[in-house]
Write a protein that holds these residues in place. Structure first.
Motif, PDB file in Angstrom:
ATOM      1  N   MET B  51       0.840  -1.210   0.000  1.00 40.36           N
ATOM      2  CA  MET B  51       0.000   0.000   0.000  1.00 40.36           C
ATOM      3  C   MET B  51       0.869   1.252   0.000  1.00 40.36           C
ATOM      4  O   MET B  51       0.549   2.247  -0.666  1.00 40.36           O
ATOM      5  CB  MET B  51      -0.927  -0.022   1.216  1.00 40.36           C
ATOM      6  N   GLN B  53       3.811   1.531  -1.302  1.00 42.05           N
ATOM      7  CA  GLN B  53       4.350   1.658  -2.661  1.00 42.05           C
ATOM      8  C   GLN B  53       3.321   2.275  -3.596  1.00 42.05           C
ATOM      9  O   GLN B  53       3.642   3.149  -4.413  1.00 42.05           O
ATOM     10  CB  GLN B  53       4.780   0.276  -3.168  1.00 42.05           C
ATOM     11  N   PHE B  54       2.086   1.831  -3.464  1.00 41.80           N
ATOM     12  CA  PHE B  54       0.994   2.401  -4.262  1.00 41.80           C
ATOM     13  C   PHE B  54       0.864   3.908  -3.996  1.00 41.80           C
ATOM     14  O   PHE B  54       0.730   4.709  -4.926  1.00 41.80           O
ATOM     15  CB  PHE B  54      -0.307   1.677  -3.932  1.00 41.80           C
ATOM     16  N   THR B  57       3.533   5.820  -5.720  1.00 41.92           N
ATOM     17  CA  THR B  57       3.307   5.921  -7.167  1.00 41.92           C
ATOM     18  C   THR B  57       2.238   6.953  -7.504  1.00 41.92           C
ATOM     19  O   THR B  57       2.361   7.680  -8.491  1.00 41.92           O
ATOM     20  CB  THR B  57       2.879   4.547  -7.725  1.00 41.92           C
ATOM     21  N   MET B  58       1.193   7.004  -6.699  1.00 46.70           N
ATOM     22  CA  MET B  58       0.023   7.815  -7.053  1.00 46.70           C
ATOM     23  C   MET B  58      -0.036   9.165  -6.354  1.00 46.70           C
ATOM     24  O   MET B  58      -0.714  10.078  -6.837  1.00 46.70           O
ATOM     25  CB  MET B  58      -1.264   7.035  -6.716  1.00 46.70           C
ATOM     26  N   GLY B  59       0.617   9.303  -5.212  1.00 46.85           N
ATOM     27  CA  GLY B  59       0.463  10.509  -4.412  1.00 46.85           C
ATOM     28  C   GLY B  59       1.570  11.518  -4.638  1.00 46.85           C
ATOM     29  O   GLY B  59       2.482  11.299  -5.438  1.00 46.85           O
ATOM     30  N   PRO B  60       1.481  12.634  -3.931  1.00 46.35           N
ATOM     31  CA  PRO B  60       2.508  13.670  -4.050  1.00 46.35           C
ATOM     32  C   PRO B  60       3.799  13.254  -3.359  1.00 46.35           C
ATOM     33  O   PRO B  60       3.804  12.379  -2.499  1.00 46.35           O
ATOM     34  CB  PRO B  60       1.876  14.877  -3.348  1.00 46.35           C
ATOM     35  N   SER B  75       0.004  13.917   1.260  1.00 47.60           N
ATOM     36  CA  SER B  75      -1.293  14.577   1.428  1.00 47.60           C
ATOM     37  C   SER B  75      -2.138  13.772   2.420  1.00 47.60           C
ATOM     38  O   SER B  75      -1.869  12.606   2.675  1.00 47.60           O
ATOM     39  CB  SER B  75      -2.004  14.675   0.076  1.00 47.60           C
ATOM     40  N   PRO B  76      -3.172  14.405   2.990  1.00 51.42           N
ATOM     41  CA  PRO B  76      -3.998  13.695   3.975  1.00 51.42           C
ATOM     42  C   PRO B  76      -4.554  12.364   3.446  1.00 51.42           C
ATOM     43  O   PRO B  76      -4.622  11.376   4.182  1.00 51.42           O
ATOM     44  CB  PRO B  76      -5.127  14.687   4.269  1.00 51.42           C
ATOM     45  N   LEU B  77      -4.945  12.327   2.173  1.00 51.20           N
ATOM     46  CA  LEU B  77      -5.545  11.112   1.622  1.00 51.20           C
ATOM     47  C   LEU B  77      -4.608   9.920   1.749  1.00 51.20           C
ATOM     48  O   LEU B  77      -5.014   8.836   2.181  1.00 51.20           O
ATOM     49  CB  LEU B  77      -5.917  11.327   0.149  1.00 51.20           C
ATOM     50  N   PHE B  78      -3.353  10.108   1.380  1.00 53.25           N
ATOM     51  CA  PHE B  78      -2.431   8.967   1.370  1.00 53.25           C
ATOM     52  C   PHE B  78      -1.912   8.644   2.764  1.00 53.25           C
ATOM     53  O   PHE B  78      -1.616   7.479   3.056  1.00 53.25           O
ATOM     54  CB  PHE B  78      -1.299   9.214   0.368  1.00 53.25           C
ATOM     55  N   LYS B 208      -9.207   1.800   2.918  1.00 52.99           N
ATOM     56  CA  LYS B 208     -10.202   2.471   2.097  1.00 52.99           C
ATOM     57  C   LYS B 208     -11.308   3.094   2.931  1.00 52.99           C
ATOM     58  O   LYS B 208     -11.872   4.123   2.542  1.00 52.99           O
ATOM     59  CB  LYS B 208     -10.774   1.505   1.056  1.00 52.99           C
ATOM     60  N   LEU B 214     -12.558  10.173   4.389  1.00 53.54           N
ATOM     61  CA  LEU B 214     -11.879  11.464   4.218  1.00 53.54           C
ATOM     62  C   LEU B 214     -12.301  12.115   2.900  1.00 53.54           C
ATOM     63  O   LEU B 214     -12.584  13.323   2.845  1.00 53.54           O
ATOM     64  CB  LEU B 214     -10.363  11.236   4.271  1.00 53.54           C
TER      65      LEU B 214
END
Lengths: 450, 450
Positions: B51, B53-54, B57-60, B75-78, B208, B214
Motif C-alpha cells: 500500500m 508503494q501504491f 506511485t500515485m500521491g505527491p 497529502s492527507p488522503l495517502f 479504504k 476522508l
C-alpha cells in the motif's frame, strides 16, 4: 483453478489484440470516442469541478496521465478519478442493456490513464478496454435485477471492469488478475438512495469505480492478494448484494460472444430507462404532427426497473435530476422532438414542461418487463386534447445494437458533446476524433486533448 | 430535518470539546496511543508495504500529513490510506463489542492526517475523534448481525466514522456533514470472502474506509452533495446490506451515552472472536498447571459470529490468518500462557501447535450467543489426557470496559508494539506516548514519530 472468478481472470489476463475481431475493435473505438466526448461535456459541471479540486488537494502537481477536466497532468489514480466523474455527468455515455451497466464511464478513464503512464500502444489500450467491457458486463449480468434495485451496477461491477482493464495494461498474470478482481470486488459500492435527493453520488460512483479498480490492479501488481471467489463465494459480492445471481452468466461464451457489440449508444441525454418511451412518443408526435399542447395524457408502459429508478423523481430540482424525470423527457420530445443537452438546460425552468410532467404516468407493463433487460421495448399510450387515443411502440430504441449510430452520427454526437459549454474547441474535438480513429496504429498513447 | 441520518450529522457537526466528559477524553487518548503503536507494529508487513508503494506511485512527493510507514510527508488522503492499512495489520487495535467494529483503525488515521494538514489543535483532534467513534459505533450497531455475516463492518461503518472525524476538523455545518455521511455511505464496502484465502483485504478495508471517509468529507466541504437518508432510506445501506437494521440504534442517547468508554483494548494479538475462549482457557491452564501436552481436547463454546468468521480457517497459511484460527490461539495459551506478536510469529511452523489445532472444536452456545454482541462471554470445556473434564469461564475478557487496561498496561503494550520488528526505537516509542498524553495541551498537531 476452474471456478467462475478464475476463468474470468484468466480470460482477462490472456486476451490478445489478435483474438479480438475487427468489428469489436472498431466498436471499441466508437465507444471510446463517445466516452472521451462525454468527459469533455461534463467537465464544467459543479460536482466534476469539486472532484477536480479534491484531486488537486490530494494528488501530485503533475504526472504522466491526462486530467481532461483541468487539462493538466497527474498520476493515473487522479486522472481516472476525475475523468470518470465527468464521463457520466451529462448522461450521454454508453450502456449495456442486459447488465444495466455503463461500461465506458469506468473502463476508459482507468485504462487511458494507465496506458499514458506506462507508455503503452493504442492496440494495448484497445485490448485492455475490451477485456474490461467483457468482464464488467458479465459481472453486471451475474449480479442481476435484484442487485440493481438497490445498487448502482456501474459503481459495483464497474470496479471489476476497471481493475481488469488496468490489470491487462500492467500485464498481470492469471493469479495477479484474480487478486485484482478480489480487491476490486471487496471495494465495490454504490447505492441508488441519492437519486431521490438529486445528490451528486452518481459522479462519485463512476469516479470511485474507476479509481478503486485501478487501485486493485496496481496493488495486485505489488503482490497484494484478494479473495479468489469474490463474485460467487459464500461471503462474496452475490452473497451480500444479490438474491438472483446466476454464476453461469460470468463466463458466458468468453472469447466468442463479444458484449462490446451489444453495447448501446445514448441518443437522448437522459437516463436510459426513459429512452424506449421517448422513442415511442417521438414516433407518435411525428406521425400525427402533435405539439406539446395537443396532449392531455401520456402513459409510458415500462419495466419495473424504470419505476424503481425514475419513480422517486417527481419534481426535479436540478438539470441532472431532470434527466431521471420521465415527464421532463417526454415533454421535451413533444415540445422539441429532441432531448439533448441544450434542451435539458432550458427545460428545468420551463413552466410548460413542468405542467406536462403532471400529465405523464408510468405503468408496469408485463410484456416490456418480461423482455427486460435483454430487450428494452418502448410503448406509450397518448390521449390527445381532442379526444383521440394513440399508441406508439419501438422494439429497439435508437442507439441499440440493432438500431445503432453510424460513424457519421457518432462523430456528430462527439462534436456536439466536445464543444458543449465550450469544453473544447471545434478543432480540438475534431482532432480528438481523428486521434481515436487512428488509435490502432498509435505506438504510444499520449494526450487526447490540448 | 429530524430523521436518524440528520440527527447523527447534527451531533457530529456540533460536538464541542467542552461537551465531552474528561473520562471520555482520557480514554480517547488511550485509544489513540493504542492505534498509533499498532500502526508502527504493522508497518513492515508485506501488504502494508504494498500500500505504501501504491501511495508513492500515485500521491505527491511530500505534504503536511505524516505517513508513519514511510516516515515521509504526503497529502492527507495517502497518510490516511497507508496508516489505516497498517493500523489493523497485527490485530492489536481496539474493538467495540456491540457493533463488532474496530473504530481506532479507521478514525485516527483519517483524523490525524487531516488535523496535521489543517493545523488543528490537540483538542480539535480529540473532539473529532470522539465524534467519529460515537457515530461509527452507532452505525455498526444499526447495521446489525446480519450485516456482519457477509460484510466487514470496519470497512462499511468505518467509512462513515472517518467521514465524521474529518468533517468535524473541516468544520462542516449540519448540511455538509449530512452530505459527507451520504457520500461515505454510498462508498461503504468490505466483504469477508477474503478470509478463507488468507488474502490481504482486511488491510484494504481499513485503508479504504479511512480514505473514502476522508474523501467524502473533503468533497462535502467543496459542496458535493450526498443522499440524505443513506443509512435508513429505501435504497440506502440497510436496505442493501442488512436484514435486521434497527434505526433506533443510530441515535441512541447521543451526547449522554459515550461509546468511546465501551471500546475494548485487545490483549491477545488475534481476532477478537478468539479472546473470550482464550481467557477462559488461560484460567483453566493456570489454575490446573496444565501444559500443552496435558490436553486431549478443547471445546470452545462460542457465539455464531465466531463460527462465521473463524470457522473457515482450519489450516492457517500465514501468520495473519493464524490470528483467525481458534486452534492456534488456544494452543499458544496452553503452550505460552500468552498470544502476543512474537508468539504468533513462532507458532506458524510449530508442529506442536499444528497438532493441537486438531484437538480444538467450536460449538455454538445458546447463552454465549444470546449475550453477544453486548457481552462476549468465554466458555471452554477441557478434556485432559489423564481423563479429567475441566471448565473455564470469563464473563468479560481482558481489555473489555469492566476489565480494562491501566495506563501502565497501555504504555507497556504501546512500547511492545512500537518496537516490534524495530519499527521505532524505544526512545521514539516513549516520545510517542508522551506526545499523546500531552495532546489536550497541544496547540498544533504535528508529527507523532521521527
Amino acid at each position: 483453478m476452474t471456478h467462475p472468478s478464475a476463468e474470468l481472470a484468466e480470460f482477462a489476463a490472456q486476451l490478445a489484440y489478435e483474438d479480438i475481431p475487427p468489428a469489436v475493435l472498431r466498436r471499441a473505438e466508437d465507444l471510446m470516442l463517445d466516452c472521451l466526448a462525454s468527459i469533455l461535456a461534463g467537465s464544467s459541471a459543479r460536482p466534476v469541478q469539486a472532484m477536480a479540486q479534491f484531486a488537486d488537494t490530494m494528488g501530485p502537481a503533475g504526472g504522466p496521465s491526462e486530467n481532461m477536466v483541468t487539462r493538466r497532468g497527474t498520476s493515473p489514480l487522479f486522472a481516472a478519478l476525475v475523468n470518470a466523474a465527468s464521463a457520466h455527468m451529462v448522461e450521454q455515455d454508453d450502456v449495456h442493456n442486459g447488465s444495466v451497466f455503463h461500461p465506458g464511464a469506468v473502463v476508459f478513464p482507468a485504462a487511458i490513464a494507465t496506458a499514458q503512464a506506462l507508455g503503452r500502444s493504442g492496440r494495448d489500450l484497445l485490448t485492455a478496454s475490451v477485456a474490461g467491457y467483457e468482464v464488467g458486463i458479465r459481472v453486471g449480468e451475474f449480479l442481476g435485477r435484484s442487485h440493481y434495485k438497490i445498487f448502482h451496477t456501474t459503481g459495483t461491477a464497474g470496479a471489476l471492469a476497471a481493475a481488469v482493464a488496468v490489470g491487462r495494461l500492467l500485464n498481470l498474470d492469471n493469479q495477479q488478475m484474480l487478486n485484482a478482481l478480489g480487491s476490486a470486488g471487496t471495494q465495490a459500492a454504490g447505492l441508488w438512495e441519492f437519486l431521490r435527493d438529486a445528490a451528486d453520488s452518481k459522479q462519485l460512483h463512476t469516479a470511485k469505480a474507476a479509481a478503486n479498480g485501478l487501485t486493485a490492479a496496481y496493488l495486485a501488481h505489488e503482490g497484494f492478494t484478494g479473495a479468489r471467489h469474490i463474485l460467487e463465494g459464500p461471503q462474496g459480492m452475490a452473497a451480500g448484494m444479490s438474491q438472483d445471481a446466476d454464476p453461469a452468466r460470468l463466463t458466458d461464451r468468453l472469447g466468442t460472444r463479444w458484449t462490446v457489440l451489444e453495447t448501446s449508444f445514448k441518443y437522448h441525454a437522459s437516463c436510459r430507462h426513459t429512452h424506449p418511451a421517448a422513442d415511442a412518443l417521438l414516433q407518435v408526435v411525428q406521425a400525427q404532427g402533435l405539439a406539446l399542447d395537443d396532449i392531455a395524457k401520456v402513459v409510458a408502459h415500462v419495466h419495473q426497473g424504470a419505476i424503481d429508478v425514475l419513480g422517486p423523481v417527481t419534481d426535479p430540482a436540478t438539470v441532472h435530476q431532470s434527466k431521471f424525470s420521465m415527464g421532463t423527457v417526454l415533454g421535451l420530445i413533444a415540445q422539441q422532438r429532441r432531448a439533448g443537452l441544450p434542451e435539458f438546460d432550458a427545460a428545468l425552468d420551463d413552466p410548460a414542461i413542468a405542467a406536462f410532467r403532471d400529465l405523464v404516468e408510468m405503468e408496469l407493463d408485463a410484456e416490456v418487463d418480461a423482455a427486460y433487460p435483454a430487450r428494452w421495448i418502448g410503448k406509450v399510450t397518448v390521449q390527445t386534447r381532442d379526444g383521440r387515443t394513440l399508441s406508439g411502440r419501438v422494439d429497439e430504441p435508437k442507439g441499440d445494437p440493432g438500431n445503432s449510430l453510424s460513424r457519421a452520427e457518432i462523430e456528430d454526437k462527439a462534436l456536439r458533446l466536445g464543444t458543449y459549454r465550450n469544453a473544447a474547441s471545434k478543432e480540438e474535438s475534431q482532432a480528438l476524433i481523428e486521434k481515436v480513429w487512428g488509435l490502432a496504429g498509435t505506438e504510444l498513447v499520449g494526450r487526447f486533448v490540448g
